[in-house]
Motif scaffolding. Structure first.
Motif, PDB file in Angstrom:
ATOM      1  N   LEU A 138      36.422 -28.331 -16.388  1.00 39.33           N
ATOM      2  CA  LEU A 138      36.256 -27.950 -14.993  1.00 39.33           C
ATOM      3  C   LEU A 138      37.047 -28.905 -14.110  1.00 39.33           C
ATOM      4  N   GLN A 139      37.672 -28.336 -13.088  1.00 40.97           N
ATOM      5  CA  GLN A 139      38.341 -29.180 -12.111  1.00 40.97           C
ATOM      6  C   GLN A 139      37.347 -29.546 -11.028  1.00 40.97           C
ATOM      7  N   GLU A 140      37.654 -30.598 -10.290  1.00 39.27           N
ATOM      8  CA  GLU A 140      36.800 -30.932  -9.153  1.00 39.27           C
ATOM      9  C   GLU A 140      36.931 -29.812  -8.128  1.00 39.27           C
ATOM     10  N   GLY A 141      35.839 -29.386  -7.574  1.00 37.16           N
ATOM     11  CA  GLY A 141      35.873 -28.281  -6.618  1.00 37.16           C
ATOM     12  C   GLY A 141      35.388 -27.001  -7.252  1.00 37.16           C
ATOM     13  N   LYS A 142      35.950 -25.897  -6.805  1.00 33.64           N
ATOM     14  CA  LYS A 142      35.454 -24.618  -7.302  1.00 33.64           C
ATOM     15  C   LYS A 142      36.295 -24.115  -8.469  1.00 33.64           C
ATOM     16  N   ASN A 143      35.611 -23.597  -9.452  1.00 31.36           N
ATOM     17  CA  ASN A 143      36.265 -23.054 -10.638  1.00 31.36           C
ATOM     18  C   ASN A 143      35.835 -21.606 -10.799  1.00 31.36           C
ATOM     19  N   LEU A 144      36.820 -20.784 -11.034  1.00 33.40           N
ATOM     20  CA  LEU A 144      36.551 -19.347 -11.099  1.00 33.40           C
ATOM     21  C   LEU A 144      36.488 -18.873 -12.549  1.00 33.40           C
ATOM     22  N   LEU A 145      35.442 -18.141 -12.878  1.00 33.53           N
ATOM     23  CA  LEU A 145      35.322 -17.585 -14.224  1.00 33.53           C
ATOM     24  C   LEU A 145      35.200 -16.068 -14.127  1.00 33.53           C
ATOM     25  N   PRO A 146      36.270 -15.344 -14.479  1.00 32.03           N
ATOM     26  CA  PRO A 146      36.152 -13.881 -14.493  1.00 32.03           C
ATOM     27  C   PRO A 146      35.547 -13.407 -15.812  1.00 32.03           C
ATOM     28  N   LEU A 147      34.581 -12.537 -15.746  1.00 32.41           N
ATOM     29  CA  LEU A 147      33.959 -11.964 -16.949  1.00 32.41           C
ATOM     30  C   LEU A 147      34.075 -10.449 -16.867  1.00 32.41           C
ATOM     31  N   THR A 148      34.690  -9.859 -17.861  1.00 34.32           N
ATOM     32  CA  THR A 148      34.820  -8.398 -17.853  1.00 34.32           C
ATOM     33  C   THR A 148      33.681  -7.791 -18.670  1.00 34.32           C
ATOM     34  N   LEU A 149      32.837  -7.029 -17.992  1.00 30.46           N
ATOM     35  CA  LEU A 149      31.638  -6.481 -18.619  1.00 30.46           C
ATOM     36  C   LEU A 149      31.801  -4.987 -18.892  1.00 30.46           C
ATOM     37  N   ILE A 150      31.145  -4.539 -19.934  1.00 29.02           N
ATOM     38  CA  ILE A 150      31.095  -3.105 -20.236  1.00 29.02           C
ATOM     39  C   ILE A 150      29.629  -2.745 -20.517  1.00 29.02           C
ATOM     40  N   ALA A 151      29.126  -1.721 -19.844  1.00 30.80           N
ATOM     41  CA  ALA A 151      27.750  -1.283 -20.071  1.00 30.80           C
ATOM     42  C   ALA A 151      27.746  -0.147 -21.087  1.00 30.80           C
ATOM     43  N   LEU A 152      26.981  -0.331 -22.169  1.00 32.15           N
ATOM     44  CA  LEU A 152      26.897   0.711 -23.202  1.00 32.15           C
ATOM     45  C   LEU A 152      25.624   1.541 -23.064  1.00 32.15           C
ATOM     46  N   THR A 153      24.632   0.959 -22.358  1.00 33.85           N
ATOM     47  CA  THR A 153      23.399   1.706 -22.077  1.00 33.85           C
ATOM     48  C   THR A 153      23.077   1.520 -20.592  1.00 33.85           C
ATOM     49  N   PRO A 154      22.201   2.377 -20.040  1.00 34.68           N
ATOM     50  CA  PRO A 154      21.931   2.258 -18.595  1.00 34.68           C
ATOM     51  C   PRO A 154      20.856   1.217 -18.261  1.00 34.68           C
ATOM     52  N   ALA A 155      20.389   0.455 -19.244  1.00 32.19           N
ATOM     53  CA  ALA A 155      19.236  -0.417 -18.996  1.00 32.19           C
ATOM     54  C   ALA A 155      19.536  -1.567 -18.028  1.00 32.19           C
ATOM     55  N   GLY A 156      20.687  -2.168 -18.122  1.00 27.38           N
ATOM     56  CA  GLY A 156      20.999  -3.336 -17.283  1.00 27.38           C
ATOM     57  C   GLY A 156      20.172  -4.540 -17.690  1.00 27.38           C
ATOM     58  N   GLY A 157      20.093  -5.516 -16.812  1.00 31.74           N
ATOM     59  CA  GLY A 157      19.306  -6.717 -17.114  1.00 31.74           C
ATOM     60  C   GLY A 157      19.924  -7.940 -16.464  1.00 31.74           C
ATOM     61  N   GLU A 158      19.602  -9.109 -17.030  1.00 26.88           N
ATOM     62  CA  GLU A 158      20.051 -10.354 -16.400  1.00 26.88           C
ATOM     63  C   GLU A 158      21.063 -11.075 -17.280  1.00 26.88           C
ATOM     64  N   LEU A 159      22.179 -11.412 -16.687  1.00 27.35           N
ATOM     65  CA  LEU A 159      23.202 -12.186 -17.407  1.00 27.35           C
ATOM     66  C   LEU A 159      22.990 -13.657 -17.055  1.00 27.35           C
ATOM     67  N   LEU A 160      23.019 -14.508 -18.074  1.00 27.71           N
ATOM     68  CA  LEU A 160      22.873 -15.949 -17.835  1.00 27.71           C
ATOM     69  C   LEU A 160      24.172 -16.651 -18.211  1.00 27.71           C
ATOM     70  N   ALA A 161      24.634 -17.531 -17.357  1.00 25.05           N
ATOM     71  CA  ALA A 161      25.796 -18.367 -17.689  1.00 25.05           C
ATOM     72  C   ALA A 161      25.322 -19.812 -17.589  1.00 25.05           C
TER      73      ALA A 161
END
Lengths: 177, 179
Positions: free
Chosen positions: A136-159
């Motif tokens: 990580l650099q000092e300051g803000k760091n950007l993390l792009p995550l490409t998601l695909i939903a296979l079911t309609p349930a959804g839920g909570e993503l933890l990083a």
């Protein structure tokens, strides 16, 4: 300005005046003060060391300073309980971007992404938990995550970001349409 | 070892301003984790400058200025890294959820909804416009205090304030928040 504008302006000013900010968590000020004294003292010491030894051993000294900093680094509090959310469409790629703000540059931090059932990370089919090392650099760091939903349930993503004895968990609610 | 006397002096100088500084951090950063980081970094920096701090007549204003400069520096670094703030970095009403716990069923929920809309409207302003309206109209900073903190001339601040309010009025009128 006509009467309507005057009334609107007054209503706006009343709203802005009352626009709230959450109070700091109990104990946050005390913890911040303790950290400031520890880290501020260390920075003062580091400045003195750098001045005293000059540039001949700059590389070695930098490693020492960083090591010392990390060994005494305090525990960071977890992120706010407020959970932001995104809505994604079924079976379509959707990129969400997480921003990690770091007060200092961190090498070899461990990032673990835990996905709810029915949501996958593009390129990692069938995996509910993906872990990798990152810097990580000092300051803000950007993390792009490409998601695909296979079911309609959804839920909570933890990083979860871990570095030495510190960790911070980010939560993102994922709804599927 | 840290000198206990130094710690005591530091605490005496900064603690009276904690609430004001935390609010400022929130207004600048817009989210709890970033506000906490900004607040923390300010204290670390201020402790390192204790020799200077003890001679300052108005430590509160000085601390606000240092925090503002830290915030701006952080954003410049961000721009150099070619990263940008994104939707998920700040969601409208994000901070307001912390306040929603003990609300009365009807009136306060309506107020909260108004604040959510205000928050969403504020996100549509430029950084400069949002900041000036929050500092002046919400936090009650005077124009000359904002000038001293941000280094922006009073005339420019007034102009930004005028435009920011006009834009907010327009947005909030359109969605029926104010009428």
């Amino acid at each position: 300005m006509n009467n309507r504008h005057v009334m609107e302006e007054q209503e706006l000013l009343d709203l802005l005046k009352d626009y709230p900010v959450p109070e700091a968590e109990a104990g946050f000020y005390d913890r911040a003060l303790v950290r400031a004294v520890h880290k501020g003292s260390r920075r003062q010491r580091n400045r003195w060391m750098l001045t005293g030894f000059g540039s001949a051993i700059a590389a070695g000294l930098a490693i020492w300073a960083i090591s010392a900093m990390l060994m005494t680094a305090p525990q960071l509090p977890d992120a706010a309980p407020t959970i932001p959310g995104v809505t994604i469409a079924m079976e379509q790629e959707h990129t969400v971007r997480l921003v990690f703000a770091s007060a200092e540059a961190l090498d070899s931090a461990t990032l673990t992404v835990s996905l709810p059932e029915g949501i996958e990370l593009a390129g990692f089919p069938g995996q509910r938990e993906i872990t990798w090392e990152t810097s990580l650099q000092e300051g803000k760091n950007l993390l792009p995550l490409t998601l695909i939903a296979l079911t309609p349930a959804g839920g909570e993503l933890l990083a979860r970001l871990e570095h030495d004895d510190r960790n911070r968990t980010f939560r993102l609610r994922v709804d599927v349409t | 070892m840290t000198d206990p006397h130094q710690t005591e002096v530091f605490e005496r100088l900064v603690r009276p301003h904690f609430d004001r500084l935390y609010r400022l951090a929130w207004r600048l950063a817009g989210s709890k984790p970033e506000a906490e980081d900004l607040f923390q970094e300010l204290l670390i920096k201020a402790f390192g400058m204790l020799d200077e701090l003890v001679h300052i007549e108005e430590p509160g204003s000085w601390l606000c200025r240092v925090m503002y400069n830290q915030f701006v520096d952080q954003h410049r670094r961000l721009a150099r890294q070619r990263m940008h703030l994104v939707d998920e970095g700040h969601l409208p009403g994000q901070g307001l959820a912390d306040l929603a716990g003990d609300l009365d069923p009807v009136d306060d929920r309506e107020r909260l909804e108004k604040f959510r809309r205000l928050d969403a409207a504020l996100q549509q302003l430029s950084d400069e416009h949002r900041l000036v309206v929050l500092l002046h109209d919400t936090e009650g900073y005077k124009l000359d205090e904002i000038e001293s903190m941000t280094g922006t001339p009073v005339g420019t601040i007034k102009s930004r304030l005028h435009r920011a309010r006009a834009r907010l009025r327009q947005i909030l009128d359109e969605d029926g928040t104010i009428s």
